[in-house]
Enzyme design. Structure first.
Site, mmCIF file in Angstrom:
data_model
loop_
_atom_site.group_PDB
_atom_site.id
_atom_site.type_symbol
_atom_site.label_atom_id
_atom_site.label_comp_id
_atom_site.label_asym_id
_atom_site.label_seq_id
_atom_site.Cartn_x
_atom_site.Cartn_y
_atom_site.Cartn_z
ATOM 1 N N HIS A 199 1.109 -0.937 -0.180
ATOM 2 C CA HIS A 199 -0.124 -0.192 -0.070
ATOM 3 C C HIS A 199 0.373 1.024 -0.363
ATOM 4 O O HIS A 199 2.084 1.666 0.419
ATOM 5 C CB HIS A 199 -0.618 -0.135 1.259
ATOM 6 C CG HIS A 199 -2.508 -1.054 0.908
ATOM 7 N ND1 HIS A 199 -3.821 -1.232 2.139
ATOM 8 C CD2 HIS A 199 -2.469 -2.512 -0.283
ATOM 9 C CE1 HIS A 199 -3.991 -2.062 1.220
ATOM 10 N NE2 HIS A 199 -3.864 -2.179 0.045
ATOM 11 N N GLU B 249 0.856 3.856 1.520
ATOM 12 C CA GLU B 249 1.072 4.659 3.119
ATOM 13 C C GLU B 249 2.245 3.957 3.433
ATOM 14 O O GLU B 249 3.362 4.227 3.876
ATOM 15 C CB GLU B 249 -0.191 4.524 3.784
ATOM 16 C CG GLU B 249 -0.911 5.129 3.648
ATOM 17 C CD GLU B 249 -2.150 3.638 3.191
ATOM 18 O OE1 GLU B 249 -1.291 3.445 2.516
ATOM 19 O OE2 GLU B 249 -3.023 4.328 3.017
ATOM 20 N N CYS C 121 -5.781 1.373 4.737
ATOM 21 C CA CYS C 121 -6.587 0.758 6.293
ATOM 22 C C CYS C 121 -6.073 0.385 7.756
ATOM 23 O O CYS C 121 -4.953 0.631 7.528
ATOM 24 C CB CYS C 121 -6.653 -0.808 4.869
ATOM 25 S SG CYS C 121 -4.347 -1.066 4.979
ATOM 26 N N CYS D 241 -2.492 -0.194 7.660
ATOM 27 C CA CYS D 241 -1.252 1.079 7.609
ATOM 28 C C CYS D 241 -1.190 1.874 8.572
ATOM 29 O O CYS D 241 -0.420 2.575 9.065
ATOM 30 C CB CYS D 241 -1.660 1.343 6.068
ATOM 31 S SG CYS D 241 -1.267 0.725 4.741
HETATM 32 ZN ZN LIG Z 1 -3.111 -0.040 3.972
#
Ligand SMILES: [Zn+2]
Length: 236
Positions: A61, A63, A93, A96
């Site tokens: 992801h 992040e 999410c 993250c």
């Molecule tokens: Zn995430």
């Protein structure tokens, strides 16, 4: 005043800007595009200089990619503060959110403000808790509104000449609906916003279902701001 030029050729950020079409689809609150995009600003200490760049999902992801890149490239001096602002197409999410909290606890001189254009799988309890934990740990999380879209367009997008003022005019109601749902998350209330996608013509639709707890706990101006809710009359 709008200039008749795009970002100046001498603009050092030019090569790091994203294309207008990318911005339009990534940050449209009605688009449920799977990929995520991050636009970010970093400011050190009392300096007025702002470093801007963007990132995307890879196998990780976006992040996590940011944290990895940032911690490997920067030398942290605990006495120099660092302000980071993220403009994310999807909210983090839960995994993250956890990684962000870990990153911030290791770097107490860093403050983070996150603007998001959409809430990622917001009915998922873990994602809701992740956002609450993030906010409770001192991170500011807000839904992108008109000033943030305008700011991103001017500073992160390689907009065409004369189009400085012409960020995509997304319907404001979507921003207000997501802001309402973020309030539900912060207050640990059940979700009230459901996002539906009608497959034939790719329209994204929403359904609002408000319970008594929503009317009792959410500030009336947030409810009324959507323009879709009439408050029940409780007195005569
Ligand atoms: Zn995430």
């Amino acid at each position: 005043m709008a200039s008749d030029k795009g970002p100046s050729a001498g603009d050092a950020t030019l090569r790091r800007r994203i294309e207008p079409r990318e911005f339009e689809v990534f940050f449209d609150p009605r688009e449920l595009r799977k990929e995520a995009c991050l636009l970010y600003e970093i400011k050190w200490g009392t300096s007025h200089r702002i470093w801007r760049n963007s990132g995307r999902n890879t196998a990780n992801h976006v992040e996590l990619n940011f944290i990895e890149k940032f911690t490997s490239e920067r030398h942290f001096c605990p006495s120099v503060s660092c302000s980071i602002t993220w403009f994310l197409s999807w909210s983090p999410c839960w995994e993250c959110s956890k990684a962000i909290r870990g990153f911030l606890s290791q770097h107490p001189s860093v403050t983070l403000v996150i603007y998001v254009s959409r809430l990622f799988w917001h009915l998922d309890q873990q994602n809701r808790q992740g956002l609450r934990d993030l906010i409770n740990s001192g991170v500011t999380v807000q839904i992108m509104r008109v000033p943030e879209y305008d700011h991103c367009w001017r500073n992160f997008v390689n907009y065409p000449p004369g189009e400085e003022d012409h960020w995509p005019r997304y319907p404001v109601v979507w921003m207000k609906l997501y802001a309402l749902e973020l309030h539900c998350i912060i207050l640990s209330l059940p979700p009230c916003l459901k996002i539906l996608r009608r497959c034939q013509n790719q329209l994204t639709l929403f359904r609002l279902t408000l319970q008594n707890c929503h009317y009792q706990m959410i500030p009336p101006h947030i409810l009324l701001a959507t323009g879709l809710i009439q408050l029940p009359v409780t007195w005569r």
